[in-house]
Design an enzyme around this catalytic site. Structure first.
Site, PDB file in Angstrom:
ATOM      1  N   GLU A 189       0.828  -1.217   0.000  1.00 12.76           N
ATOM      2  CA  GLU A 189       0.000   0.000   0.000  1.00 12.76           C
ATOM      3  C   GLU A 189       0.860   1.263   0.000  1.00 12.76           C
ATOM      4  OE1 GLU A 189      -2.734  -1.049  -0.611  1.00 12.76           O
ATOM      5  OE2 GLU A 189      -3.240  -2.806   0.536  1.00 12.76           O
ATOM      6  N   ARG A 241       5.609   8.801  -6.030  1.00 14.13           N
ATOM      7  CA  ARG A 241       4.618   8.818  -7.111  1.00 14.13           C
ATOM      8  C   ARG A 241       4.377  10.246  -7.609  1.00 14.13           C
ATOM      9  NH1 ARG A 241      -1.733   6.956  -7.074  1.00 14.13           N
ATOM     10  NH2 ARG A 241      -1.783   8.057  -5.089  1.00 14.13           N
ATOM     11  N   GLY A 258     -12.327   6.428 -18.285  1.00 14.65           N
ATOM     12  CA  GLY A 258     -13.742   6.774 -18.313  1.00 14.65           C
ATOM     13  C   GLY A 258     -14.254   7.178 -19.678  1.00 14.65           C
ATOM     14  N   ASP A 353      -1.652   0.034  -9.964  1.00 12.97           N
ATOM     15  CA  ASP A 353      -1.974  -1.381  -9.808  1.00 12.97           C
ATOM     16  C   ASP A 353      -1.961  -2.033 -11.179  1.00 12.97           C
ATOM     17  OD1 ASP A 353      -2.272  -1.812  -7.094  1.00 12.97           O
ATOM     18  OD2 ASP A 353      -4.375  -1.224  -7.065  1.00 12.97           O
ATOM     19  N   TRP A 407      -0.539   5.305   0.001  1.00 14.81           N
ATOM     20  CA  TRP A 407      -1.269   5.791  -1.169  1.00 14.81           C
ATOM     21  C   TRP A 407      -2.761   5.508  -1.032  1.00 14.81           C
ATOM     22  CZ3 TRP A 407      -0.594   3.010  -6.551  1.00 14.81           C
ATOM     23  CH2 TRP A 407      -0.980   1.678  -6.457  1.00 14.81           C
ATOM     24  N   ASP A 466      -4.955  -7.138   2.649  1.00 13.95           N
ATOM     25  CA  ASP A 466      -6.130  -7.307   1.800  1.00 13.95           C
ATOM     26  C   ASP A 466      -7.394  -7.527   2.617  1.00 13.95           C
ATOM     27  OD1 ASP A 466      -4.792  -7.558  -1.008  1.00 13.95           O
ATOM     28  OD2 ASP A 466      -3.648  -8.876   0.294  1.00 13.95           O
TER      29      ASP A 466
END
Length: 530
Positions: A189, A241, A258, A353, A407, A466
């Site tokens: 994460e 990042r 999108g 991811d 993140w 998770d």
């Protein structure tokens, strides 16, 4: 000659889900979907780039649970059956939709896609880890590790031995599978706490990644912000990042995924088809599920699923070309601007991811493929790099202390510790204390050694971030709760059995079969770090 760098980083992770005790468990399909929709398309992309002599560079984590599942014979066999079912269904779809030329066109598109997946799967005999490894061996792909079971490290920091175990077990597992130690780690994460770098360095790792604010709020403030790595006092490098490039791809609202032309994720044949027709291809108990066969496009953001129009891969590919060109243009301008300010080559780190590409955003692998090709042929402002190569080229950086960060939601730890999942942590802490005490003893015999090693496995599996994430998100909650409790109960039974000197050999063998991750684990990894 390029004046900056772009580093794409993909995080490939799934929790360890393997149920030999059952003929069918829906959650195993998380892996099967990712294989078909993300991992195989990525390998196909890499092969195409190598075939066309495009020297691509990318960093990618393959987490220990994912590597373990990809190399598990039972799951390989079950995936083979899963893919065969998909192929059978799309073949039926051609005849079933003869009245609709567009649906036949889409069914044939899936027939070709699944046939290509089958060809690659069989060419590597189901071993996709070897497929990825060949691109590391050619220095195109830098494969990094993660926590052993993706444990959320800041919420374990009061037990440094537990944090060390998560990282050390991961490093040893990596070396077993890739033939050399890992150079970098994707912190689970991207979650960092002050002092974690010491354990990372002790495990022999060279660098890790954080979210942007982990570096922006470092002390002293980094001169180049997130556009150069910083070094911690241990010598471990930290890459951050880049918000701009990440949002451009990641966001379903303002990002590329999108776009109306792209495939609609939430409208699936498993829910749309007539029940008796689809029944052989859904869950054995008759409940509907996603099949991965989707015939509609996003069409419009505010439309209901009933108003979605049919998808067309041709027009989606035209939009992908537009978006890849736009991403490249934006990075060129970003690099030019930053280089003018910094007076040195900036590095833009864009982590995502891996499952975004293909699973959530169907066109994602096409986007990556075109981005690599356009970068190679159509510009010379920036060069693609992976993180290990960058550090070798630029071994001197500013020394700073990173800031606590993740993140996740709001940038810190709230998503993994809130009113929905806080009950987990007292149990995990107690188990960690018990495991540390067990690690200080010497096994009296082979049976006790097996029990001690299995205790270490059960604690690692219970610590997976998770489960807390799923509970917090409100999806598949009963499964995440059951997994957390089952691993803790198995751990506690082993602990009590060892303490009273009466280990249930039959039960232990069953648990070893169920939770068979890290076959070479050594429970002594939990001993206090000197």
């Amino acid at each position: 000659m390029s004046i900056g760098y772009l580093a794409l980083v993909l995080h490939a992770h799934l929790p360890f889900v393997r149920h030999p005790e059952s003929d069918y468990v829906l959650e195993e399909e998380w892996l099967f979907e990712a294989i078909t929709e993300t991992y195989i398309p990525l390998i196909q992309m890499f092969e195409g780039l190598k075939r066309d002599r495009i020297e691509f560079k990318m960093t990618m984590s393959l987490t220990p649970p994912l590597v373990s599942m990809l190399r598990d014979p039972l799951l390989q066999e079950r995936y083979d059956q899963h893919l065969a079912k998909l192929q059978e269904l799309v073949e039926k779809e051609v005849d079933h939709n003869q009245h609709n030329d567009h649906l036949v066109y889409l069914a044939k598109h899936y027939i070709e896609e699944f046939a290509e997946a089958r060809t690659l799967w069989e060419r590597y005999s189901g071993d996709l880890v070897t497929a990825f490894k060949q691109f590391q061996d050619s220095n195109n792909l830098e494969i990094i590790t993660c926590g052993a079971t993706h444990g959320y490290l800041p919420l374990m920091k009061m037990y440094p031995q537990a944090v060390h175990a998560q990282i050390q077990v991961a490093c040893e597992h990596y070396e077993e599978n890739f033939g050399r130690p890992p150079r970098g780690i994707w912190l689970p994460e991207c979650a960092y706490y002050n002092g974690l770098e010491t354990i990372v360095a002790d495990c022999g790792l060279r660098y890790f990644l954080t979210d942007g604010h982990g570096v922006l709020y470092a002390q002293p403030r980094p001169r180049f912000g997130t556009y150069a790595p910083i070094f911690t006092e241990t010598g471990v490098a930290v890459f951050a990042r880049d918000h701009e490039s990440s949002q451009q791809v990641w966001s379903s609202q303002v990002g590329y995924p999108g776009s109306p032309e792209y495939r609609e994720f939430y409208k699936d044949l498993g829910w749309e088809a007539e029940y008796e027709y689809i029944k052989p291809y859904i869950m054995p108990n008759g409940q509907r599920k996603n099949t991965g066969i989707k015939y509609h496009k996003i069409t419009g953001r505010d439309l209901g699923l009933a108003d979605k129009e049919l998808y067309d891969p041709y027009w989606a590919k035209q939009k992908v070309a537009e978006h890849a060109a736009n991403f490249m243009f934006n990075r060129e301008r970003q690099v030019e601007h930053l280089q003018g300010i910094m007076q040195r080559p900036p590095i833009i780190v864009s982590p995502y991811d891996a499952e975004l590409f293909g699973h959530w955003w169907y066109e994602g692998p096409w986007f990556l493929d075109l981005l690599f090709r356009k970068t190679w042929f159509d510009q010379d402002v920036y060069a693609m790099t992976h993180l290990a190569d960058y550090l070798q080229t630029y071994p001197t950086q500013q020394v700073c202390r990173p800031a606590q960060s993740s993140w996740g939601y709001k940038g810190f730890h709230e998503y993994w510790l809130n009113h929905t999942n806080s009950w987990i942590y007292p149990h995990l802490h107690k188990a960690a204390e018990r495991m540390i005490s067990l690690a200080c003893r010497e096994a009296l015999n082979e049976l006790e050694l097996r029990a001690l090693n299995q205790a270490a496995r059960e604690l690692l599996l219970a610590q997976s971030s998770d489960w807390a994430f799923i509970i917090s998100s409100g999806t598949m909650v009963p499964y995440a709760v059951r997994r957390t409790k089952s691993h803790l109960m198995r751990f506690n039974k082993i602990y009590e059995d060892i303490k009273i000197g009466k280990i249930d050999a039959g039960w232990l063998q069953k648990v070893e079969t169920l939770d068979n991750i890290f076959p070479n684990i050594n429970y002594r990894v939990y001993r206090p770090v000197m």
